[in-house]
Design an enzyme around this catalytic site. Structure first.
Site, short mmCIF file in Angstrom:
data_model
loop_
_atom_site.label_atom_id
_atom_site.label_comp_id
_atom_site.label_asym_id
_atom_site.label_seq_id
_atom_site.Cartn_x
_atom_site.Cartn_y
_atom_site.Cartn_z
N ASP A 84 18.46 28.01 66.21
CA ASP A 84 19.07 27.21 67.28
C ASP A 84 20.58 27.20 67.07
OD1 ASP A 84 20.02 25.36 69.09
OD2 ASP A 84 18.99 23.64 68.19
N GLU B 54 39.40 33.91 42.85
CA GLU B 54 39.38 33.03 41.69
C GLU B 54 39.22 31.60 42.19
OE1 GLU B 54 42.94 33.68 39.47
OE2 GLU B 54 42.67 35.85 39.39
N GLU C 70 38.63 27.74 41.97
CA GLU C 70 38.71 26.55 41.14
C GLU C 70 37.97 25.40 41.82
OE1 GLU C 70 43.17 27.44 39.27
OE2 GLU C 70 42.95 26.11 41.01
N GLU D 284 40.31 24.38 33.66
CA GLU D 284 41.60 24.61 34.31
C GLU D 284 42.60 23.49 34.02
OE1 GLU D 284 43.74 26.38 35.80
OE2 GLU D 284 42.59 28.25 35.71
N GLU E 226 37.23 26.85 36.36
CA GLU E 226 37.33 28.11 37.10
C GLU E 226 36.43 29.12 36.43
OE1 GLU E 226 40.54 31.64 37.37
OE2 GLU E 226 41.28 29.75 38.20
N HIS F 45 42.86 31.76 44.51
CA HIS F 45 43.74 32.93 44.55
C HIS F 45 42.91 34.17 44.84
CE1 HIS F 45 46.24 30.43 41.46
NE2 HIS F 45 46.38 30.00 42.70
N ARG G 221 54.65 32.75 39.54
CA ARG G 221 53.66 31.90 40.18
C ARG G 221 54.26 30.87 41.13
NH1 ARG G 221 51.07 33.85 35.71
NH2 ARG G 221 48.81 34.13 35.89
N GLU H 232 48.20 39.50 44.29
CA GLU H 232 47.50 38.22 44.23
C GLU H 232 48.12 37.30 45.27
OE1 GLU H 232 46.37 35.86 40.44
OE2 GLU H 232 48.11 34.79 41.26
N ARG I 223 48.28 33.70 46.76
CA ARG I 223 48.01 32.42 46.11
C ARG I 223 47.84 31.26 47.08
NH1 ARG I 223 48.93 32.25 40.83
NH2 ARG I 223 49.78 30.11 40.83
#
Length: 508
Positions: free
Chosen positions: A83, A160, A162, A232, A240, A296, A377, A397, A399
Site C-alpha cells: 500500500d 563512515e 557515526e 568516537e 563509529e 563522511h 578537516r 572525502e 564531509r
C-alpha cells in the site's frame, strides 16, 4: 540511451521487471555463500520472508510474508503487494497499489534462533505492470550506476557512519528532555570529558563489546566486511564502525543494514541507538554541547572494462602520480569543482533535518565552509594523503553528510554533482591549507570560500533553485515530493526545542 517518463534510461529494461539487472546468482549459490554455518535448513525454504525497502525520507521499512505452502521462489517471481499511500513519499491513495520485488543478491538469513526467517532488500514497482516507481530511492542509485556504466565508469563509495548508544533518551511525559549515558559524570567512576572520547581506553570505553557484537553480526549474517570500530570523539557513547567501500547501491544497502543491526543490538541490551546529527546540544547556544555524528562519504571513480571482469582492467581516474600536491588528477579536481558548485543544494539531501544544522557549526569537526584541501578537516572536501603511490586508495572525502540522510539519495546526489563538474570542467579553485574556522570573514571572502546553508529552510531554497544536475536520475515527482516533505518538516519543528527535535528525530 532513451528518455522514459522524464528520466534518462541507460539500459533498455531499467523500467521493466528485468531480473538480469540483478545479481544472477542462484538462490542455492547465495545459500551456500552466506549461510554455510546456519545448519541444514535451506534458506530458500524459510518459513517467513522479511522484505526491506526505504521510503523517501530514508526510513528502512519491513514487510513480512508467511511462506506456507509456497516456495520463496514464487515471491521472487511475482513480488509482494504494498500500500504505497501508507509509505511517506511513495503514492497517493488513488494510485496506491505497488509491488515489492526482491533483489535476490541481498538474500540473507535473519539471526533469529527460534524462527526460520529470510530477509531481502526489495525494489519498488508500480502495480499492474507499469514499471519502476520513480520515487523509490533505490531506483535512483541504480539509475546513477547505469549512467556511469553507459560512460564506461563505475564508482566506489565508502560511508563512515557515526552514532550514539545511550542508556536512555527522556523527552515526554512532562520530564525535561535529556540523555542518559553511563559514560557521563555522575553515571560512571571513569566518565569521559566532552570531546574526549576518541579512541578511549578500555577502562573508560563502555561500548567495546557492543561494537564487537555489531561487527560480528554484520560479518556473519550480512557479509559486510568491517574494518575499523572505534569510540568516537564525543562522550556519552559515540561510536563509529566502518566497512569496506562498495558500489553505490550496495554501499547504501550496507548503511541501512548497519543502522538496523546497531539499533537491534542496542535494544537487546536495553540501550538506545541514536543517529541524530546533533543529539547533545544547547538550545540557546549552538556552539555548546558535544560533537555531533557525521556520515563522511569517500568516493572514487574507476574506468570499467566491458571486455573483462579482471580488476586489473580498472583504473582510478582520481589518481595521478605526477601531481605533487596530493597525487590527484585533473578529473578529480573537476569532480570536486562540481561538489563545491552545488554544495548549498546538496546540503538539503545530505544534511536533511532541522537537527543537521545544529551539527554544522565551527568547533566540532563538522563542515561549515565550501572549500577543499588535502588532509584538512576544516574543509568540506578533503583528499586523504595517508599513503603515497597508492592508486587504489585515492579518493575524495565529502564531509557534509550525516546519518539522518537517505543514503540512496545522498550518495546519488554527491556522485551526480561530481559528474556535473567533470562534464563542465568546473575549476574548484586553489586548495585551502589552513584552519578555515580561524579565518576572518574578510579572509574567507577574499579566497572565495562560501558558507553552507545555516538551516534546513535555507538548504531547501538552495535545492529549489539548483536541480538541473540531478535531473538525469531524480525524477521531477521525486524531487517535488522530497521538497514538500522537507517543507513540512520545517513547519513541524516549530520552535526547534530539544524535546521537539528528540521527538522528530530519535529514530531517524
Amino acid at each position: 540511451m532513451i528518455i522514459v517518463n522524464g528520466l534518462i534510461s541507460y539500459k533498455r529494461h531499467i523500467y521493466g521487471i528485468d531480473m538480469s539487472f540483478r545479481d544472477a546468482s542462484s538462490l542455492e549459490e547465495l545459500q551456500q555463500k552466506n549461510n554455510s554455518s546456519s545448519g541444514p535448513d535451506d534458506i530458500t525454504s524459510a518459513e517467513f520472508l522479511q522484505l526491506r525497502y526505504t521510503d523517501v525520507p530514508g526510513r528502512f521499512l519491513a514487510k513480512y510474508v508467511f511462506s506456507g505452502n509456497k516456495s520463496l521462489r514464487e515471491y521472487f517471481k511475482s513480488g509482494v503487494g504494498l500500500d504505497g499511500s501508507s509509505v511517506r513519499g511513495f503514492a497517493t491513495i488513488d494510485e496506491s497499489d505497488l509491488l515489492l520485488v526482491p533483489d535476490r543478491s541481498t538474500l540473507r538469513r535473519l539471526p533469529l534462533p527460534d524462527f526460520n526467517v529470510a530477509t531481502v532488500i526489495a525494489d519498488v514497482y508500480r502495480g499492474f505492470g507499469r514499471g519502476r516507481l520513480p520515487r523509490d530511492p533505490r531506483h535512483v542509485s541504480q539509475c546513477v550506476e547505469e549512467r556511469l556504466a553507459y560512460d564506461g565508469l563505475a564508482c566506489q563509495v565508502g560511508p563512515e557512519v557515526e552514532c550514539f548508544i545511550f542508556d536512555d533518551m527522556v523527552f515526554s511525559g512532562g520530564h525535561e528532555a535529556k540523555i542518559v549515558s553511563v559514560e557521563d559524570e555522575g553515571q560512571s567512576k571513569y566518565p569521559l570529558r566532552r570531546k574526549g572520547g576518541y579512541d578511549a581506553p578500555p577502562f573508560q570505553d563502555s561500548l567495546m563489546e557492543f561494537r564487537f557484537e555489531v561487527a560480528d553480526m554484520l560479518e556473519k549474517y550480512y557479509s559486510i566486511e568491517v574494518t575499523n570500530l572505534n569510540h568516537e570523539v564525543a562522550s556519552s557513547g559515540q561510536i563509529e564502525i566502518n566497512f569496506l567501500h562498495d558500489t553505490l547501491t550496495k554501499a547504501a544497502d550496507n548503511v541501512q543494514v548497519y543502522k538496523d543491526v546497531v539499533r537491534n543490538v542496542a535494544k537487546k541490551h536495553n540501550k538506545v541507538a541514536n543517529f541524530m546529527p546533533k543529539p547533545i546540544f544547547d538550545e540557546s547556544d549552538r556552539r555548546a554541547g558535544d560533537n555531533g555524528s557525521g556520515m563522511h562519504v569517500s568516493v572514487s571513480l574507476w574506468t570499467k572494462s566491458h571486455a573483462a571482469k579482471d580488476s586489473n582492467n580498472h583504473r582510478n581516474i582520481f589518481y595521478d602520480p605526477s601531481d605533487e600536491y596530493a597525487e590527484f588528477s585533473q578529473a578529480g579536481r573537476y569532480f570536486i569543482g562540481g561538489l563545491l558548485d552545488h554544495a548549498a543544494s546538496l546540503a538539503c539531501l545530505v544534511a536533511p533535518t532541522v537537527n543537521s544544522y545544529y551539527r554544522m557549526v565551527p568547533g566540532f569537526e563538522a563542515p561549515v565552509y565550501a572549500a577543499w584541501s588535502r588532509g584538512n578537516r576544516s574543509a568540506i572536501i578533503r583528499v586523504p594523503v595517508n599513503e603515497r603511490g597508492s592508486s587504489g586508495s585515492k579518493r575524495i572525502e565529502f564531509r557534509a553528510p550525516d546519518p539522518s540522510a537517505n543514503p540512496y539519495l545522498a550518495f546519488s546526489a554527491v556522485v551526480s554533482a561530481g559528474l556535473d563538474g567533470i562534464k563542465k570542467k568546473t575549476d574548484p579553485g586553489d586548495p585551502i591549507n589552513e584552519n578555515i574556522y580561524k579565518m576572518t570573514d574578510d579572509q574567507r571572502r577574499s579566497l572565495g570560500i562560501k558558507p553552507l546553508p545555516g538551516s534546513l529552510q535555507d538548504s531547501i531554497a538552495a535545492l529549489e533553485s539548483d536541480l538541473g544536475y540531478l535531473k538525469s536520475c531524480f525524477s521531477d515527482e521525486l524531487l517535488e515530493t522530497y521538497l514538500s516533505l522537507k517543507e513540512k518538516e520545517v513547519e513541524e519543528a516549530g520552535d526547534c526545542s530539544k524535546e521537539r527535535q528528540f521527538r522528530m528525530y530519535y529514530d531517524v
